[in-house]
Design an enzyme around this catalytic site. Structure first.
Site: not given
Ligand SMILES: NC(=O)C1=CN([C@@H]2O[C@H](COP(=O)(O)OP(=O)(O)OC[C@H]3O[C@@H](n4cnc5c(N)ncnc54)[C@H](OP(=O)(O)O)[C@@H]3O)[C@@H](O)[C@H]2O)C=CC1
Ligand SMILES: O=C(O)C1=N[C@H](C(=O)O)C[C@H](O)C1
Length: 252
Positions: A136, A140
């Site tokens: 990744h 992350k």
């Molecule tokens: N299921 C899937 O297919 C995928 C899952 N993911 C997962 O999704 C999650 C997010 O990933 P990613 O977008 O890369 O992370 P980011 O850090 O880019 O985004 C997370 C966002 O959530 C905000 N946030 C934190 N706490 C809160 C809250 N209580 N309410 C609203 N917003 C909040 C953060 O704000 P701030 O920066 O101000 O803290 C930030 O903008 C991770 O757990 C990742 O592993 C990612 C990709 C694919």
């Molecule tokens: O943090 C990410 O980027 C991602 N998070 C998810 C995970 O932990 O599996 C999904 C994907 O791998 C991207």
């Protein structure tokens, strides 16, 4: 056209959240009614009239967000990692008090990734050895990835059901972490590297052969069809569903 789905995105400024906002806005059958960040009050979901919540936040926030949604009768589609057995158990208990509400916890929304995990679980019983490598982007915050944990769990369950022994490993001495993390007996290795998005390899080894099942997300656009599919189906699946495969008829 029937009424549009009233959708709110939590984590809207994040890497995934911003993609989801754009995907919901572009979907003809959905209306984006709220896009919230960390400092926005969850009560906004109620005043905005949200019926569906997408949670793409951080492991520390996701459980409280989803509880709020369920307590207010909103369906939730959750991509955030950190949903261990304890959290899932608490959520399942809560959902019993709100029988019409659906929650999808999807470790990975990319259809190719869901298929790769299912293929790996199918193959795992036929090979002596199995290990995972997930790779990744370095921003992350959690390791191993939620996808890797889920894949390892599916593999371990398939091997247990088939009565396959643990993967052989003669390691007698090792530096800390050299053999990765162990998830249900499956070794998982995590790489964090600038330039990567989300990638996973399942390595399956038998005498004289190896099968590698690899999936690559090169762009977060790969996750959006799964997010939209989850939103369209979650109300039809009341209770808790873990894994987008729960909405796909993979055995057909
Ligand atoms: N299921 C899937 O297919 C995928 C899952 N993911 C997962 O999704 C999650 C997010 O990933 P990613 O977008 O890369 O992370 P980011 O850090 O880019 O985004 C997370 C966002 O959530 C905000 N946030 C934190 N706490 C809160 C809250 N209580 N309410 C609203 N917003 C909040 C953060 O704000 P701030 O920066 O101000 O803290 C930030 O903008 C991770 O757990 C990742 O592993 C990612 C990709 C694919
Ligand atoms: O943090 C990410 O980027 C991602 N998070 C998810 C995970 O932990 O599996 C999904 C994907 O791998 C991207």
């Amino acid at each position: 056209m029937s009424e549009k789905l009233a959708v709110a995105v939590l984590g809207a400024a994040g890497r995934m959240g911003s993609e989801a906002v754009a995907a919901v806005e572009a979907a003809e059958d959905m209306e984006l009614v709220a896009a919230l960040g960390r400092t926005d009050p969850l009560e906004t979901l109620v005043s905005a009239g949200a019926r569906y919540v997408v949670d793409l936040t951080v492991p520390d926030s996701t459980e409280a967000n989803v509880r709020f949604a369920v307590e207010h009768g909103m369906h939730a589609v959750v991509g955030t990692t950190g949903w261990d057995a304890e959290r899932l158990g608490r959520l399942a208990d809560l959902l019993e008090t709100s029988p019409g509400t659906g929650v999808l916890i999807a470790p990975n929304f990319a259809l190719g990734s869901v298929l790769a995990s299912a293929f790996a679980a199918k193959a795992a019983r036929y090979f002596e050895s199995v290990e995972l490598i997930e790779l990744h982007h370095p921003d992350k915050v959690d390791a191993p990835s939620g996808t890797a944990v889920r894949t390892a769990q599916l593999i371990a369950a398939a091997r247990a059901e088939a009565g396959v022994a643990a993967s052989p490993d003669a390691t007698a001495t090792a530096l800390d972490g050299a053999r990765g993390a162990e998830v249900d007996g499956v070794h998982v290795h995590s790489v964090r590297l600038r330039g990567l998005v989300a990638h996973q390899e399942v390595l399956l080894g038998g005498p004289g052969e190896q099968l590698t099942i690899r999936h690559d997300s090169f762009d977060r656009a790969s996750f959006m069809p799964g997010v939209l599919l989850g939103l369209r189906q979650v109300a039809g699946h009341p209770g808790l569903t873990v894994g987008l495969d729960g909405y796909l008829n993979l055995n057909d």
